[in-house]
Design an enzyme around this catalytic site. Structure first.
Site, PDB file in Angstrom:
ATOM      1  N   VAL A 117       0.823  -1.207   0.000  1.00  0.00           N
ATOM      2  CA  VAL A 117       0.000   0.000   0.000  1.00  0.00           C
ATOM      3  C   VAL A 117       0.862   1.264   0.000  1.00  0.00           C
ATOM      4  O   VAL A 117       0.530   2.247  -0.665  1.00  0.00           O
ATOM      5  CB  VAL A 117      -0.957  -0.006   1.201  1.00  0.00           C
ATOM      6  CG1 VAL A 117      -1.722   1.314   1.295  1.00  0.00           C
ATOM      7  CG2 VAL A 117      -1.935  -1.174   1.095  1.00  0.00           C
ATOM      8  N   GLU A 118       1.970   1.230   0.727  1.00  0.00           N
ATOM      9  CA  GLU A 118       2.808   2.428   0.840  1.00  0.00           C
ATOM     10  C   GLU A 118       3.549   2.750  -0.459  1.00  0.00           C
ATOM     11  O   GLU A 118       3.604   3.904  -0.873  1.00  0.00           O
ATOM     12  CB  GLU A 118       3.832   2.252   1.970  1.00  0.00           C
ATOM     13  CG  GLU A 118       3.251   2.299   3.364  1.00  0.00           C
ATOM     14  CD  GLU A 118       2.918   3.717   3.806  1.00  0.00           C
ATOM     15  OE1 GLU A 118       3.125   4.668   3.022  1.00  0.00           O
ATOM     16  OE2 GLU A 118       2.446   3.875   4.948  1.00  0.00           O
ATOM     17  N   SER A 119       4.158   1.752  -1.077  1.00  0.00           N
ATOM     18  CA  SER A 119       5.046   2.040  -2.216  1.00  0.00           C
ATOM     19  C   SER A 119       4.842   1.138  -3.415  1.00  0.00           C
ATOM     20  O   SER A 119       5.492   1.345  -4.446  1.00  0.00           O
ATOM     21  CB  SER A 119       6.501   1.900  -1.764  1.00  0.00           C
ATOM     22  OG  SER A 119       6.790   0.536  -1.434  1.00  0.00           O
TER      23      SER A 119
END
Length: 217
Positions: free
Chosen positions: A101-103
């Site tokens: 989700v972050e990167s």
């Protein structure tokens, strides 16, 4: 990021333009990627830049198209995730869900707020999390997992609250004593939990052994 430009006279093949555009980005900033814009002046000379400083430039290559080249496969960083999981006692699948989700597994990802790397760690946390190179996958994953473990400890092992704190900061979670009423944070928690449950189901259905940690939704 400073604007950059290259001048090309005449016609060039599409493949050559793509190659040059990629080279421009590498020269501009090896740690941050951006859209490439193109402008043809009155003399027919083509100009390329990642930061348009005048009118007339049109979008040529989107950042997302280029950033895909940097992403690893979902299994690319499993060794580092396993190390971080064992070191900080955080579920392997939870770490992997956060990275997704972050990167989206891009070690050079950088947010508008300046968060960097696979787990989008903020620069202010680099030193205390032992990160000297935020683009180093191992450092970023171990450091980001350390911070996630701190949030799990702070909020009694409740995964959703720890994720909310990871996104919005622990102060916001403590202020509301729940997931803060921020659309971005609530969407973030939802996305990570969906991915986390998906990964756990895959692992369970395949019969693979997986990490368990003391946490509750």
């Amino acid at each position: 990021m400073k604007p950059i430009s290259r001048h090309f006279a005449g016609m060039m093949k599409t493949a050559a333009l793509w190659a040059m555009a990629g080279a421009l980005l590498c020269l501009a900033a090896p740690s941050a990627w951006a859209d490439i814009y193109r402008y043809v002046d009155e003399q027919g000379v083509t100009h390329y830049t990642n930061v348009p400083t005048r009118g007339g430039y049109t979008l040529y290559i989107r950042e997302a198209t280029l950033s895909k080249k940097l992403r690893g496969s979902p299994a690319s960083y499993d060794t580092h995730i396993k190390e971080a999981s064992d070191l900080h006692h955080v579920d392997f699948d939870l770490i992997k869900a956060v990275i997704k989700v972050e990167s989206d597994f891009n070690p050079r990802a950088i947010s508008k707020a300046g968060a960097r790397g696979l787990m989008q760690v903020m620069p202010g946390n680099f030193v205390r999390l032992g990160i000297s190179d935020p683009e180093n996958p191992r450092q970023n994953i171990i450091g980001g997992t350390c911070y996630l473990r701190q949030m799990l400890n702070r909020f009694g092992g409740k995964t959703t609250l720890a994720l909310a704190a990871y996104n919005a900061g622990p102060g916001a979670v403590e202020k509301y004593n729940s997931i803060p009423p921020y659309e971005e944070t609530r969407n973030y928690v939802r996305k990570v939990m969906l991915e986390y449950r998906r990964l756990r189901k895959i692992r369970r259905d395949s019969g693979m052994q997986w990490q368990v940690h003391a946490s509750t939704p």
